[in-house]
Design a protein around this motif. Structure first.
Motif, short mmCIF file in Angstrom:
data_model
loop_
_atom_site.label_atom_id
_atom_site.label_comp_id
_atom_site.label_asym_id
_atom_site.label_seq_id
_atom_site.Cartn_x
_atom_site.Cartn_y
_atom_site.Cartn_z
N ARG A 261 73.78 -31.09 70.06
CA ARG A 261 75.27 -30.44 70.61
C ARG A 261 75.60 -28.59 70.44
O ARG A 261 74.85 -27.71 70.08
N VAL A 262 75.94 -27.93 71.84
CA VAL A 262 76.81 -26.96 71.18
C VAL A 262 77.88 -26.58 71.59
O VAL A 262 77.96 -27.31 72.68
N ALA A 263 79.14 -26.76 70.86
CA ALA A 263 80.13 -26.26 71.53
C ALA A 263 81.02 -24.73 72.05
O ALA A 263 79.66 -24.05 72.10
N PRO A 264 81.53 -25.43 72.74
CA PRO A 264 81.94 -24.18 73.37
C PRO A 264 82.43 -22.72 72.92
O PRO A 264 82.26 -22.19 73.58
N ASP A 265 82.71 -22.62 71.00
CA ASP A 265 82.13 -21.03 70.66
C ASP A 265 80.99 -20.86 70.33
O ASP A 265 80.74 -20.44 69.57
N GLY A 266 80.02 -22.07 70.37
CA GLY A 266 79.27 -21.75 70.25
C GLY A 266 78.44 -22.19 68.90
O GLY A 266 77.39 -21.88 68.44
N LYS A 267 78.92 -23.13 67.96
CA LYS A 267 78.83 -23.74 67.03
C LYS A 267 77.69 -24.45 67.39
O LYS A 267 78.25 -25.26 68.05
N ARG A 268 77.12 -25.17 66.30
CA ARG A 268 75.45 -26.13 66.71
C ARG A 268 75.72 -27.25 66.13
O ARG A 268 75.85 -26.85 64.79
N GLY A 269 75.02 -27.87 66.41
CA GLY A 269 74.94 -29.33 66.04
C GLY A 269 73.90 -30.13 65.85
O GLY A 269 73.68 -30.71 67.17
N ILE A 270 73.72 -31.55 64.94
CA ILE A 270 72.91 -32.11 64.88
C ILE A 270 72.89 -33.84 64.43
O ILE A 270 73.10 -33.63 63.07
N TRP A 271 72.40 -34.54 64.63
CA TRP A 271 72.57 -35.90 64.41
C TRP A 271 71.12 -36.26 64.54
O TRP A 271 70.68 -36.38 65.68
N LEU A 272 71.01 -36.86 63.39
CA LEU A 272 68.96 -37.53 63.07
C LEU A 272 70.05 -39.05 63.26
O LEU A 272 70.01 -39.73 61.82
N ASP A 273 68.84 -40.21 64.10
CA ASP A 273 69.58 -41.27 64.15
C ASP A 273 67.73 -41.63 63.41
O ASP A 273 66.39 -42.37 64.24
N PHE A 274 67.08 -41.32 62.17
CA PHE A 274 65.80 -41.51 62.08
C PHE A 274 65.63 -43.01 61.03
O PHE A 274 67.52 -43.33 60.67
N PRO A 275 65.03 -43.81 61.36
CA PRO A 275 64.78 -44.74 59.46
C PRO A 275 65.65 -44.35 58.34
O PRO A 275 65.01 -43.10 58.18
N ASN A 276 66.30 -44.87 57.75
CA ASN A 276 66.89 -45.11 56.44
C ASN A 276 65.74 -44.18 55.51
O ASN A 276 65.83 -43.33 54.89
N ARG A 277 63.76 -44.75 55.40
CA ARG A 277 63.04 -44.91 53.77
C ARG A 277 62.92 -42.73 55.10
O ARG A 277 62.49 -42.00 53.89
N VAL A 278 62.59 -42.59 56.41
CA VAL A 278 62.61 -41.77 56.32
C VAL A 278 63.60 -41.03 56.20
O VAL A 278 63.12 -39.14 55.11
N LEU A 279 64.77 -41.02 55.65
CA LEU A 279 66.21 -39.87 55.66
C LEU A 279 65.79 -39.46 54.12
O LEU A 279 65.97 -38.59 53.72
N ALA A 280 65.94 -40.46 53.46
CA ALA A 280 65.71 -40.66 52.41
C ALA A 280 64.47 -39.64 51.15
O ALA A 280 64.61 -39.02 50.72
N TRP A 281 63.20 -39.73 52.17
CA TRP A 281 62.30 -38.93 51.80
C TRP A 281 62.69 -37.07 51.76
O TRP A 281 62.87 -36.41 51.43
N PHE A 282 62.94 -37.12 53.32
CA PHE A 282 63.39 -35.90 53.42
C PHE A 282 64.50 -35.18 52.75
O PHE A 282 64.67 -34.19 52.56
N LEU A 283 65.43 -35.37 52.47
CA LEU A 283 66.45 -35.64 51.15
C LEU A 283 66.02 -35.13 49.84
O LEU A 283 66.58 -34.32 49.62
N GLU A 284 65.29 -36.09 49.64
CA GLU A 284 64.45 -35.65 48.27
C GLU A 284 63.69 -34.31 48.57
O GLU A 284 63.46 -33.92 47.56
N GLU A 285 62.50 -33.83 49.97
CA GLU A 285 61.72 -33.34 50.12
C GLU A 285 62.90 -32.07 49.95
O GLU A 285 62.15 -30.93 49.50
N GLU A 286 64.13 -32.14 50.58
CA GLU A 286 64.89 -31.00 50.58
C GLU A 286 64.40 -30.02 51.98
O GLU A 286 65.96 -29.57 52.05
#
Length: 359
Positions: free
Chosen positions: A103-128
């Protein structure tokens, strides 16, 4: 197919589905389809990432080919969204499968939502490293719980999930822009002023109605408009995140006092939903924007004759389910008084339809 020929093709697709359920005879005039004044209006995009045979594709699912079609750019995206989407494509990790919303808001702010498998999200959270880089550019939410991730002094932290005015809707006779709050990952209609003009005309043809019920209110795209008419509105939505966004949008716009918000499943008949219809004042209308599956005959036939709305404004982007629901409504004594489309989806068989049914 050239863009100039697509409108007639979409009209033919619609008529084919209406003919299949004997609903085309109810049309009193040709279906009008309008093309938006400009294509570059989308401020959010939903994409799928799929790695197959060693090749990474990021794009949309093609039902005919039964595969993900890689989309490097799209003429519907605003310049700001296109730039953000291109950057996300470069940053996304090499995983097998996942969905995301940018997403990009009217004021230019950017956003992202990641709907990845839980194990994938957990790995990337640990990897940072991946999330730290994302957090420098955008508001980041992950998973089905829409957990918000932030970067504080070089460390990843969980934050309170934030509502933000990611888009706008329009209110009043002059269609004044109003902020529409939601979470990054919340579903919202691809809103533009041309679509709201069609809704404005449809609702305006039912001025004698004293109140409105809205099914599938979402974050409030059309709720705010109905409330701005200063008539009581009952907004029905089932998703908690959408309800939070709708309430805040109404509060900020000073329209909350006109709206009763009901949390209920509107996809099938249930006691809460039936109570909404039975307690409605005489002379009410209904606006609905159902999912691609439509509302279904079971829903419409479950409402007693004395609780049916005097008029229905029906929005749909999927002709087959729209035709089926139209056939059911015609059997219940409704007539089609207006049938218009907005070609929001070039190079696809879809169109955003706005139909008025009256009893």
């Amino acid at each position: 197919m050239p863009v100039v020929n697509q409108i007639e093709h979409k009209r033919e697709i619609l008529m084919t589905h209406l003919d299949m359920v004997a609903a085309s005879k109810a049309l009193t005039e040709p279906v009008q389809i309008i093309r938006p004044a400009e294509f570059h209006y989308r401020q959010h995009a939903d994409m799928t990432l799929h790695r197959i045979h060693g090749q990474r594709r990021i794009g949309l699912y093609d039902q005919a080919k039964k595969e993900i079609i890689d989309i490097a750019e799209c003429p519907l995206m605003s310049a700001e969204l296109r730039e953000w989407y291109q950057k996300v494509r470069e940053m996304l990790p090499s995983i097998q499968f996942g969905h995301f919303r940018v997403r990009v808001a009217p004021d230019g702010k950017r956003g992202i939502w990641l709907d990845f498998p839980n194990r994938v999200l957990a790995w990337f959270l640990e990897e940072e490293r991946f999330f730290k880089r994302l957090c420098l550019d955008a508001l980041v939410q992950i998973g089905q719980q829409h957990t918000q991730i932030g970067n504080r002094s070089g460390s990843l932290i969980h934050q309170d999930t934030e509502l933000y005015p990611w888009s706008e809707t329009y209110t009043g006779k002059n269609l004044k822009p109003r902020p529409l709050f939601s979470h990054v990952g919340a579903f919202s209609q691809a809103m533009n002023k041309e679509l709201m003009k069609l809704v404005h005309d449809a609702v305006g043809s039912c001025l004698e109605l004293k109140s409105w019920i809205e099914l599938g209110a979402g974050c409030g795209n059309f709720t705010l408009y109905l409330a701005s008419l200063q008539k009581p509105v009952t907004a029905v939505e089932m998703y908690p995140l959408a309800l939070c966004g709708m309430k805040k949008s109404l509060e900020v716009s000073g329209l909350l006092s006109w709206v009763e918000i009901i949390k209920a499943n509107f996809h099938q008949p249930n006691k809460t939903l039936m109570n909404v219809f039975q307690s409605a004042n005489a002379g009410f209308g209904m606006l609905m924007d159902p999912p691609r599956s439509g509302m279904g005959a079971a829903f419409f036939t479950s409402i007693p004759d004395n609780s049916l709305p005097g008029a229905i404004v029906y929005l749909s982007c999927f002709a087959p389910s729209l035709a089926r629901d139209a056939a059911t409504l015609l059997k219940r004594g409704y007539q089609i008084t207006s049938f218009k489309g907005l070609d929001q989806f070039p190079h696809s068989p879809h169109c955003e339809w706005v139909v008025v049914f009256r009893r």
